[in-house]
Motif scaffolding. Sequence first.
Motif, PDB file in Angstrom:
ATOM      1  N   HIS A 145      21.920   4.406  59.346  1.00 57.80           N
ATOM      2  CA  HIS A 145      23.243   4.233  59.959  1.00 57.80           C
ATOM      3  C   HIS A 145      23.655   5.512  60.692  1.00 57.80           C
ATOM      4  N   HIS A 154      25.225   7.053  64.880  1.00 58.72           N
ATOM      5  CA  HIS A 154      25.733   6.706  66.214  1.00 58.72           C
ATOM      6  C   HIS A 154      25.365   7.758  67.254  1.00 58.72           C
ATOM      7  N   HIS A 165      27.566   0.730  67.852  1.00 54.57           N
ATOM      8  CA  HIS A 165      28.432  -0.458  67.759  1.00 54.57           C
ATOM      9  C   HIS A 165      28.194  -1.369  68.957  1.00 54.57           C
ATOM     10  N   GLU A 171      25.184  -2.096  65.149  1.00 56.16           N
ATOM     11  CA  GLU A 171      26.263  -2.349  64.186  1.00 56.16           C
ATOM     12  C   GLU A 171      27.197  -3.418  64.751  1.00 56.16           C
ATOM     13  N   ASP A 229      26.130   7.478  58.515  1.00 57.06           N
ATOM     14  CA  ASP A 229      27.097   7.001  59.515  1.00 57.06           C
ATOM     15  C   ASP A 229      27.552   8.187  60.374  1.00 57.06           C
TER      16      ASP A 229
HETATM   17 ZN    ZN Z   1      28.856   2.967  61.873  1.00 57.52          ZN
END
Ligand code: ZN
Length: 371
Positions: free
Chosen positions: A43, A45, A75, A112, A213
Amino acid sequence: MHFRKTLFLISILFVVELAAGQSRKIINVPDILGYQTLKCDFHMHTVFSDGTVWPTIRVEEAWREGLDAISITDHIEYRPHSKDIISGHNRSFEIAEPKAENLNVLLIQAAEITRGMPPGHLNALFIRNANLLDREDVNDALKEAREQGAFILWNHPGWKSQQPDTTLWWEEHSELLKNDLLHGIEVFNSRSYYPEALDWANEKKLTMFCNTDVHGPIGMSFELENSHRPMTLVFAKSRTLGGIKEALFNRRTAVYFDNTLMGEPDFLEPLFFASLEYGDSPLRLKNEETKYVQIKNNSDIDYELEMVQPGIGFDCQESVLLKAHHITTIELNGNSDEVIGMKELNVYYRVKNMFVSSEENLVVTFSFRNY
Ligand code: ZN
């Protein structure tokens, strides 16, 4: 000609210097049960959603920290940089892939799916085309992911923005589970631990995850010098994408953050013992005698032990710290003549930094040969 040759040499030296200047950390967590223990983060970004780094940086960070595999999970529905970064949803993966190949970091294509609660945020791992997940109805997006062969996990189930008071399991999650659209759950995300998720993973047979994350550069979010990023340990038959996928669908993972491990006793117990080395020669302990067992811990984990119940005919320390990369002695004191009759001296300890449920620690038994 000469000039071009020199230029060529200079450029070669430059490349060699760059490669030589990099170093990769080694994470010491042992292999168990014939599986390789892979260190993974599923996870994170990049600028392609709401992160602030370029995709290749995610691969380099993972390589430096000693990770085996990552997935970039930008995302689908939330792309605040879309005025400057104009692209489809597969782009972060495509940019990162050659770097991953080059550094031998396994890169799993992912995205995501980002919705309100329920069902919240879900990562789809092992997808082939993220653009097709851009659907109005969340069920259509999840079904599409599943048709692509995806493994789906529920992210940060107790995230305060979505579940401010209590971490609830919704009817919608039961539906997803029933329809093969939910396979795993984050027990730990970034800096938050969700005890409910650990128990749900056990009860509902979900795979446990521990992910960062991360949105900014990894070193700005986690202490890497004396610690490590939160990670999911995957017990895989091979260090391949297929090996990871098989292990995830068969729930062979553990959670690893700071100095804490969480998972099923079937994995934590072998992991504990595979970390340690100690002799097997008989102790021949007698009443009113003291013997020492030297235990070497080859792993990065400090194991914190607390006695569960005393042995028969002897006693030993109430609490023991098996420090990472150190040798620690366990002291056994004979306290009755009964000890002479014991073939093995069993010592029962609770491992305070290993959890098998939200309320239980792993309990281990050392069996030291006596006669
Ligand atoms: Zn996330």
